[in-house]
Design a protein around this motif. Structure first.
Motif, PDB file in Angstrom:
ATOM      1  N   TYR A 146      32.460 -80.645  65.342  1.00  0.00           N
ATOM      2  CA  TYR A 146      31.361 -80.480  66.303  1.00  0.00           C
ATOM      3  C   TYR A 146      31.867 -79.977  67.656  1.00  0.00           C
ATOM      4  O   TYR A 146      31.262 -79.087  68.270  1.00  0.00           O
ATOM      5  N   ILE A 147      32.981 -80.543  68.119  1.00  0.00           N
ATOM      6  CA  ILE A 147      33.555 -80.093  69.392  1.00  0.00           C
ATOM      7  C   ILE A 147      33.941 -78.622  69.317  1.00  0.00           C
ATOM      8  O   ILE A 147      33.629 -77.819  70.209  1.00  0.00           O
ATOM      9  N   SER A 148      34.601 -78.244  68.237  1.00  0.00           N
ATOM     10  CA  SER A 148      35.097 -76.866  68.108  1.00  0.00           C
ATOM     11  C   SER A 148      33.955 -75.870  67.988  1.00  0.00           C
ATOM     12  O   SER A 148      33.895 -74.878  68.730  1.00  0.00           O
ATOM     13  N   ASN A 149      33.037 -76.111  67.058  1.00  0.00           N
ATOM     14  CA  ASN A 149      32.028 -75.109  66.728  1.00  0.00           C
ATOM     15  C   ASN A 149      30.817 -75.132  67.644  1.00  0.00           C
ATOM     16  O   ASN A 149      30.094 -74.132  67.739  1.00  0.00           O
ATOM     17  N   SER A 194      23.980 -88.790  68.134  1.00  0.00           N
ATOM     18  CA  SER A 194      24.860 -88.261  67.087  1.00  0.00           C
ATOM     19  C   SER A 194      25.875 -87.326  67.725  1.00  0.00           C
ATOM     20  O   SER A 194      25.663 -86.804  68.822  1.00  0.00           O
ATOM     21  N   TRP A 195      26.982 -87.111  67.044  1.00  0.00           N
ATOM     22  CA  TRP A 195      27.974 -86.148  67.533  1.00  0.00           C
ATOM     23  C   TRP A 195      27.346 -84.766  67.675  1.00  0.00           C
ATOM     24  O   TRP A 195      27.652 -84.038  68.617  1.00  0.00           O
ATOM     25  N   TYR A 196      26.480 -84.424  66.741  1.00  0.00           N
ATOM     26  CA  TYR A 196      25.782 -83.140  66.805  1.00  0.00           C
ATOM     27  C   TYR A 196      24.987 -83.033  68.103  1.00  0.00           C
ATOM     28  O   TYR A 196      25.122 -82.068  68.866  1.00  0.00           O
ATOM     29  N   GLY A 197      24.155 -84.038  68.385  1.00  0.00           N
ATOM     30  CA  GLY A 197      23.345 -84.000  69.596  1.00  0.00           C
ATOM     31  C   GLY A 197      24.171 -83.996  70.866  1.00  0.00           C
ATOM     32  O   GLY A 197      23.875 -83.261  71.821  1.00  0.00           O
ATOM     33  N   VAL A 198      25.233 -84.792  70.889  1.00  0.00           N
ATOM     34  CA  VAL A 198      26.101 -84.869  72.075  1.00  0.00           C
ATOM     35  C   VAL A 198      26.751 -83.521  72.361  1.00  0.00           C
ATOM     36  O   VAL A 198      26.763 -83.040  73.511  1.00  0.00           O
ATOM     37  N   THR A 199      27.302 -82.884  71.334  1.00  0.00           N
ATOM     38  CA  THR A 199      28.028 -81.627  71.555  1.00  0.00           C
ATOM     39  C   THR A 199      27.081 -80.461  71.814  1.00  0.00           C
ATOM     40  O   THR A 199      27.426 -79.541  72.560  1.00  0.00           O
ATOM     41  N   LYS A 200      25.885 -80.495  71.237  1.00  0.00           N
ATOM     42  CA  LYS A 200      24.914 -79.453  71.544  1.00  0.00           C
ATOM     43  C   LYS A 200      24.399 -79.590  72.978  1.00  0.00           C
ATOM     44  O   LYS A 200      24.144 -78.585  73.658  1.00  0.00           O
ATOM     45  N   LEU A 201      24.247 -80.818  73.451  1.00  0.00           N
ATOM     46  CA  LEU A 201      23.873 -81.029  74.851  1.00  0.00           C
ATOM     47  C   LEU A 201      24.976 -80.524  75.774  1.00  0.00           C
ATOM     48  O   LEU A 201      24.700 -79.869  76.791  1.00  0.00           O
ATOM     49  N   ALA A 202      26.226 -80.820  75.421  1.00  0.00           N
ATOM     50  CA  ALA A 202      27.350 -80.352  76.243  1.00  0.00           C
ATOM     51  C   ALA A 202      27.386 -78.832  76.299  1.00  0.00           C
ATOM     52  O   ALA A 202      27.602 -78.238  77.372  1.00  0.00           O
TER      53      ALA A 202
END
Length: 313
Positions: A95-98, A144-152
Motif C-alpha cells: 500500500y505504501i509503495s503503490n 484500513s491500510w488502503y484508506g490511510v495510504t490513499k488519504l496520504a
C-alpha cells in the motif's frame, strides 16, 4: 488535449480512457499490469483500448524512469494507479509503495516540467473510515491500510497545489461497479458464482452493510466533468457516487433476479477495516460539476452481467 491516464488497463481507468478518447482527446495510458488479480483481465481491457487507438505503456510508477511519459506536452493527468482494496494478501509495504510512493514519484517528475498538467487524483470513500457518509470538509478517519495510504497520497497531491507547484483536484469515489469490474469485487464474484455454480464468500455481517453502489459510467461522468472547470476544482476535493443506498443483501438478490438463479453462500469471518456504511454526499459535485448520477442498481447490473457472459461464459 493530450491526457495521461495511470492505471489505464484497470477497471475505472480503462472506462475513463475510453470516454476521454471518445471526447476527442489524445490519451496515453500507463499500467504496471500487476498480478494482484488475473492479468488477463487487464490485457483484455488493454486490447479494447488499443482497438480505439489508445496506447498503453507498461510502466511501474514505483521503480521505472518516468521521463518518457513527458516527452510531449501533457495537459491533464488522471491518476488511478493504486494498490486496491483490503485483501489479506496485500502487505503494508504494498500500500505504501503503490499508493504513496508511486504518487510521489509521479509528482516529482511533473515538478521538473516547465508546463505542468492539471492533476486529477482518484481517491476513495475508504478515506472516511467505517462510516463514509461525510462531506468533503469533515475529518477523515480511515480504518484500513488502503484508506490511510490513499488519504496520504491525496494530501500529498493537494500539498503541491497549496504550494503553487501545480493545479490539482481529488475525487473520492464510492463503491463503483459495472463491466470490467475486478474479479475480487462484489458483483463480479456474485455473477461468477451464480453462472458457474460456485459458493460466494460472504463475510459475517456484510449482508447488512449499506453502500452507494455507483455504476461505472456515472462515475466517469463525474471524473471527466473536471475538464474545463479548472478554476473551481483546483485544490478542491469532491465526492462522486450515487446518493441511493443499497445493502449487500439487496445486491445479492438483484443479481439472483437477473440470473434467475439462487447463489450458494459460503459464510466467512468478518474482515477488519471493512466499511459498514457508505452514502455519498454529493452536494458539492452537483453544484460545481453539475454531477447527476442516475443509473439504477438493477440497470447497471444487467449491463455487467451481459459483459461477463460475453467475455467469460
Amino acid at each position: 488535449m493530450r491526457i495521461l491516464v495511470t492505471g489505464a488497463a484497470g477497471f475505472i481507468g480503462s472506462h475513463t480512457s475510453e470516454r476521454l478518447s471518445d471526447m476527442g482527446h489524445e490519451v496515453l495510458g500507463v499500467d504496471n499490469f500487476s498480478d494482484y488479480y488475473d492479468v488477463k483481465l487487464k490485457e483484455l481491457n488493454a486490447r479494447t483500448l488499443s482497438e480505439k487507438g489508445i496506447e498503453i505503456k507498461k510502466i511501474d510508477l514505483c521503480i521505472d524512469d518516468l521521463s518518457s511519459l513527458f516527452e510531449d506536452q501533457i495537459d491533464y493527468i488522471f491518476h488511478f494507479a493504486a494498490q486496491p482494496g483490503i485483501a489479506v494478501s496485500s502487505t503494508f509495504n504494498d500500500y505504501i509503495s503503490n499508493n504513496f510512493i508511486a504518487t510521489q514519484r509521479l509528482l516529482d517528475a511533473i515538478e521538473r516540467l516547465d508546463d505542468k498538467p492539471f492533476f486529477v487524483n482518484i481517491a476513495t470513500s475508504s478515506i472516511y473510515g467505517l462510516q463514509a457518509t461525510m462531506t468533503e470538509v469533515e475529518a477523515p478517519m480511515p480504518a484500513s491500510w488502503y484508506g490511510v495510504t490513499k488519504l496520504a497520497a491525496e494530501q500529498l497531491v493537494l500539498a503541491y497545489s497549496r504550494r503553487g507547484l501545480l493545479q490539482s483536484t481529488s475525487l473520492r469515489l464510492y463503491s463503483v461497479y459495472g463491466p470490467r469490474e475486478r474479479p475480487d469485487k462484489l458483483y463480479t464474484r456474485l455473477i461468477d458464482c451464480g453462472l458457474n455454480d460456485k459458493a460466494f464468500p460472504l463475510y459475517d455481517g456484510s449482508e447488512r452493510h449499506l453502500r452507494s453502489f455507483t455504476y461505472v459510467q456515472d462515475i466517469v461522468d463525474g471524473i471527466v466533468s473536471v475538464i474545463g472547470r479548472e478554476e473551481v476544482t483546483n485544490g478542491e476535493i469532491f465526492n462522486l457516487g450515487t446518493e441511493e443506498e443499497n445493502s449487500t443483501a439487496t445486491g445479492i438478490a438483484t443479481v439472483e433476479k437477473i440470473l434467475q438463479k439462487k447463489i450458494k453462500i459460503d459464510h466467512k469471518p468478518a474482515r477488519p477495516g471493512d466499511q459498514s456504511r457508505t452514502k455519498a454526499n454529493i452536494y458539492k459535485a452537483r453544484k460545481l460539476l453539475q454531477y447527476d448520477p442516475g443509473t439504477s442498481l438493477e440497470d447497471g447490473l444487467r449491463e455487467q452481467v451481459a459483459w461477463f457472459k460475453e467475455n467469460f461464459k
